[in-house]
Scaffold this motif. Structure first.
Motif, PDB file in Angstrom:
ATOM      1  N   ASP A  64       4.742 -16.860  -3.207  1.00 14.12           N
ATOM      2  CA  ASP A  64       4.893 -15.576  -2.515  1.00 14.12           C
ATOM      3  C   ASP A  64       3.667 -14.682  -2.645  1.00 14.12           C
ATOM      4  N   THR A  65       2.589 -15.208  -3.218  1.00  9.46           N
ATOM      5  CA  THR A  65       1.483 -14.327  -3.599  1.00  9.46           C
ATOM      6  C   THR A  65       0.317 -14.306  -2.621  1.00  9.46           C
ATOM      7  N   ASP A  66       0.403 -15.038  -1.529  1.00  9.04           N
ATOM      8  CA  ASP A  66      -0.742 -15.091  -0.621  1.00  9.04           C
ATOM      9  C   ASP A  66      -0.941 -13.825   0.222  1.00  9.04           C
ATOM     10  N   PRO A  67       0.100 -13.196   0.736  1.00  5.55           N
ATOM     11  CA  PRO A  67      -0.134 -12.039   1.610  1.00  5.55           C
ATOM     12  C   PRO A  67      -0.454 -10.766   0.822  1.00  5.55           C
ATOM     13  N   TYR A  68      -1.104  -9.809   1.521  1.00  8.50           N
ATOM     14  CA  TYR A  68      -1.167  -8.447   0.993  1.00  8.50           C
ATOM     15  C   TYR A  68       0.257  -7.923   0.795  1.00  8.50           C
ATOM     16  N   THR A  69       0.386  -6.989  -0.117  1.00  5.25           N
ATOM     17  CA  THR A  69       1.643  -6.270  -0.240  1.00  5.25           C
ATOM     18  C   THR A  69       1.403  -4.799   0.065  1.00  5.25           C
ATOM     19  N   HIS A  70       2.437  -3.991  -0.056  1.00  2.00           N
ATOM     20  CA  HIS A  70       2.308  -2.550   0.174  1.00  2.00           C
ATOM     21  C   HIS A  70       1.233  -1.982  -0.742  1.00  2.00           C
ATOM     22  N   GLN A  71       0.509  -0.969  -0.272  1.00  3.90           N
ATOM     23  CA  GLN A  71      -0.596  -0.418  -1.050  1.00  3.90           C
ATOM     24  C   GLN A  71      -0.159   0.148  -2.396  1.00  3.90           C
ATOM     25  N   GLN A  72       1.107   0.537  -2.525  1.00  6.05           N
ATOM     26  CA  GLN A  72       1.582   1.063  -3.804  1.00  6.05           C
ATOM     27  C   GLN A  72       2.138  -0.031  -4.708  1.00  6.05           C
ATOM     28  N   PRO A  95      10.833   4.353  -6.956  1.00  7.22           N
ATOM     29  CA  PRO A  95       9.759   3.445  -6.557  1.00  7.22           C
ATOM     30  C   PRO A  95       8.718   4.107  -5.670  1.00  7.22           C
ATOM     31  N   GLU A  96       9.136   5.098  -4.884  1.00  9.41           N
ATOM     32  CA  GLU A  96       8.206   5.771  -3.969  1.00  9.41           C
ATOM     33  C   GLU A  96       7.123   6.542  -4.712  1.00  9.41           C
ATOM     34  N   ARG A  97       7.362   6.826  -5.992  1.00  3.06           N
ATOM     35  CA  ARG A  97       6.398   7.618  -6.764  1.00  3.06           C
ATOM     36  C   ARG A  97       5.673   6.762  -7.811  1.00  3.06           C
ATOM     37  N   VAL A  98       5.715   5.445  -7.603  1.00  2.00           N
ATOM     38  CA  VAL A  98       5.028   4.502  -8.489  1.00  2.00           C
ATOM     39  C   VAL A  98       3.854   3.891  -7.735  1.00  2.00           C
ATOM     40  N   PHE A  99       2.709   3.805  -8.417  1.00  2.00           N
ATOM     41  CA  PHE A  99       1.505   3.194  -7.845  1.00  2.00           C
ATOM     42  C   PHE A  99       1.059   2.060  -8.761  1.00  2.00           C
ATOM     43  N   VAL A 100       0.942   0.862  -8.211  1.00  3.45           N
ATOM     44  CA  VAL A 100       0.455  -0.292  -8.974  1.00  3.45           C
ATOM     45  C   VAL A 100      -1.010  -0.493  -8.619  1.00  3.45           C
ATOM     46  N   GLY A 101      -1.834  -0.714  -9.646  1.00  3.89           N
ATOM     47  CA  GLY A 101      -3.263  -0.877  -9.422  1.00  3.89           C
ATOM     48  C   GLY A 101      -3.821  -2.074 -10.148  1.00  3.89           C
ATOM     49  N   ASN A 102      -5.105  -2.330  -9.879  1.00  6.47           N
ATOM     50  CA  ASN A 102      -5.830  -3.392 -10.576  1.00  6.47           C
ATOM     51  C   ASN A 102      -6.218  -2.877 -11.961  1.00  6.47           C
ATOM     52  N   GLY A 103      -5.228  -2.800 -12.814  1.00 11.97           N
ATOM     53  CA  GLY A 103      -5.407  -2.216 -14.132  1.00 11.97           C
ATOM     54  C   GLY A 103      -5.329  -0.701 -14.081  1.00 11.97           C
ATOM     55  N   VAL A 104      -5.120  -0.100 -15.242  1.00 14.79           N
ATOM     56  CA  VAL A 104      -5.115   1.360 -15.324  1.00 14.79           C
ATOM     57  C   VAL A 104      -6.487   1.917 -14.936  1.00 14.79           C
ATOM     58  N   HIS A 266       0.405  11.890  -1.338  1.00 15.85           N
ATOM     59  CA  HIS A 266      -0.137  11.321  -0.098  1.00 15.85           C
ATOM     60  C   HIS A 266      -1.603  10.952  -0.259  1.00 15.85           C
ATOM     61  N   ALA A 267      -2.358  11.748  -1.026  1.00 14.07           N
ATOM     62  CA  ALA A 267      -3.768  11.447  -1.239  1.00 14.07           C
ATOM     63  C   ALA A 267      -3.926  10.139  -2.019  1.00 14.07           C
ATOM     64  N   MET A 268      -3.118   9.938  -3.053  1.00 16.68           N
ATOM     65  CA  MET A 268      -3.184   8.686  -3.799  1.00 16.68           C
ATOM     66  C   MET A 268      -2.765   7.502  -2.943  1.00 16.68           C
ATOM     67  N   ASP A 269      -1.769   7.708  -2.111  1.00 20.13           N
ATOM     68  CA  ASP A 269      -1.323   6.640  -1.212  1.00 20.13           C
ATOM     69  C   ASP A 269      -2.431   6.254  -0.246  1.00 20.13           C
ATOM     70  N   LEU A 270      -3.141   7.251   0.278  1.00 20.84           N
ATOM     71  CA  LEU A 270      -4.251   6.973   1.194  1.00 20.84           C
ATOM     72  C   LEU A 270      -5.345   6.176   0.494  1.00 20.84           C
ATOM     73  N   LEU A 271      -5.735   6.607  -0.686  1.00 15.51           N
ATOM     74  CA  LEU A 271      -6.789   5.899  -1.405  1.00 15.51           C
ATOM     75  C   LEU A 271      -6.353   4.492  -1.788  1.00 15.51           C
ATOM     76  N   GLY A 272      -5.072   4.320  -2.128  1.00 18.99           N
ATOM     77  CA  GLY A 272      -4.573   2.982  -2.402  1.00 18.99           C
ATOM     78  C   GLY A 272      -4.614   2.091  -1.175  1.00 18.99           C
ATOM     79  N   ALA A 273      -4.327   2.676  -0.018  1.00 20.18           N
ATOM     80  CA  ALA A 273      -4.357   1.904   1.232  1.00 20.18           C
ATOM     81  C   ALA A 273      -5.771   1.457   1.578  1.00 20.18           C
ATOM     82  N   LEU A 274      -6.764   2.276   1.237  1.00 22.89           N
ATOM     83  CA  LEU A 274      -8.148   1.924   1.562  1.00 22.89           C
ATOM     84  C   LEU A 274      -8.607   0.678   0.815  1.00 22.89           C
TER      85      LEU A 274
END
Length: 416
Positions: A64-72, A95-104, A266-274
């Motif tokens: 299940d890991t090949d596609p992109y997932t949601h930016q958050q 969940p709407e207020r959680v952001f997952v990233g490439n490490g902290v 919304h600003a964090m969501d935008l930057l995550g989407a980029l």
């Protein structure tokens, strides 16, 4: 060809954990030298493995890991993080207020980029984890440091924090349990810092990546439940408690009044989407990590490897004529100080280089953590206890040579 000009603000950024000394270490290794590298909290480099049930969680979902997932982040992963924080008492953790990233690390950069205009200020601890200072500077902000003094157990003074607040202050950063000192913040202190943030309408940013690494009955108090409606961003991840640094899985949870933090969300969501999304495979381990078997507690208890390595540091410093130590209550590091004759004219960077060149041990100078004093260094607690004792024997040899040279200089000056 003309040289390529680099960004001027990079001259203000320091990251000695992987800097000049680490580069010299690589050169020595290329010459065939065997080094003991205590400069970085990297469990996998010392034989630790990510827990088997986390590895299985990724393997079971690899298809299940090949596609992109949601930016958050993956929905199931964000729900697992939200549930974990709700269990801690964080009201409104969704969940709407959680952001997952490439490490902290990535999330620290994104969170400050979403917050700062040029010249805005961030209150940071001194000593700090230098990524916080670097990310503030590179996002055109200004670090303003509040002291965490050794004679106060490396805990900050809330009155000093409030005195540093200016019209340009945007956030207060806490690192708890602390890197590099190992301090664990008591509830009463955190409540006073929350009150300052509420009074001055500041964002709280709490780096809690070591939240499960505690010794001798120390208690971790998450900040968000105490913050209530005050906007708070809490950071966690798999790298330290779950020994999975290379998976690059971190998260940030935004809590507090959603109306006050809506634009910031919304600003964090935008930057995550980029950046499209974070590493997908590692996200499948989040639920197993947060809601599965505890695998860190035994390592931190008497007889556990981390506990015994910490014991080795404490006993080695106590036996040394040149070192003192405030015993770390949490995290993966110790932050000894040099005292006595060896401390006269002591330069932490020169000491670290001499230790590397003559004793094959790599440590981080204390001033690398944005600390004014130059008499400290940081070591990680990750090696086997016997190796820790061997390292401190080598450290003492260098410090004894310095102490003898200082005494000889004093004697010569007295004769003259």
């Amino acid at each position: 060809m003309p040289t390529i000009k680099t960004r001027e603000r990079l001259s203000e950024v320091r990251y000695e954990i992987r800097g000049e000394l680490a580069r010299r270490a690589r050169e020595l290794e290329a010459q065939g030298r065997t080094l003991i590298k205590l400069n970085i909290g990297n469990p996998g480099a010392f034989g630790f493995r990510a827990p088997a049930h986390l590895q299985r969680a990724i393997a079971d979902h690899i298809h299940d890991t090949d596609p992109y997932t949601h930016q958050q982040g993956l929905p199931a992963a964000r729900e697992a993080i939200a549930a974990f924080h709700r269990a801690r008492g964080v009201h409104g953790a969704t969940p709407e207020r959680v952001f997952v990233g490439n490490g902290v690390s990535e999330l620290i950069d994104i969170s400050l980029r979403a917050l700062l205009d040029p010249g805005d200020e961030v209150l940071l601890p001194s000593p700090d984890y230098p990524l916080w200072s670097a990310a503030t500077i590179l996002n055109d902000g200004r670090p303003v440091y509040y002291r965490c003094r050794a004679d106060a157990g490396f805990l900050p003074d809330p009155d000093e924090i409030e005195a540093l607040v200016s019209p340009r202050t945007r956030a207060i950063v806490l690192i708890n349990p602390n890197n590099p000192t190992g301090a664990v913040y008591p509830r009463a202190l955190l409540e006073r810092i929350v009150a300052i943030a509420a009074k001055h309408r500041l964002l709280l940013m709490s780096d809690e990546i070591y939240d499960g690494i505690l010794y001798d009955g120390a208690v971790f108090e998450p900040l968000a439940p105490l913050a209530g409606d005050v906007p708070c961003l809490s950071f966690g991840g798999l790298s330290k408690v779950h020994r999975a640094c290379g998976w690059r899985v971190g998260w940030a949870v935004l809590s507090g009044d959603p109306l006050a933090s809506g634009d910031y969300h919304h600003a964090m969501d935008l930057l995550g989407a980029l950046r499209l999304c974070a590493n997908v495979p590692g996200q499948f381990a989040i639920e197993a990590a947060l809601h599965g078997t505890d695998t860190i507690g035994a390592l931190c208890a008497p007889g556990g490897r981390l506990y015994e390595a910490r014991r080795a540091v404490i006993e080695s410093c106590a036996a040394s004529a040149h070192l003192s130590l405030h015993a770390p209550a949490g995290a993966l590091y110790a932050f000894p100080a040099v005292h006595g004759p060896a401390a006269i004219g002591f330069d932490d960077h020169a000491f670290a280089l001499e230790l590397l060149e003559t004793e094959d041990v790599l440590v981080v100078p204390g001033s690398s953590f944005n600390l004014a004093e130059r008499n400290r260094f940081r070591v990680t607690l990750l090696p086997e206890p016997a190796q820790v004792r061997e390292v401190f024997g080598r450290i003492d040899r260098v410090l004894e040579r310095r102490a003898v040279a200082v005494r000889d200089d004093i004697d010569c000056a007295a004769v003259a």
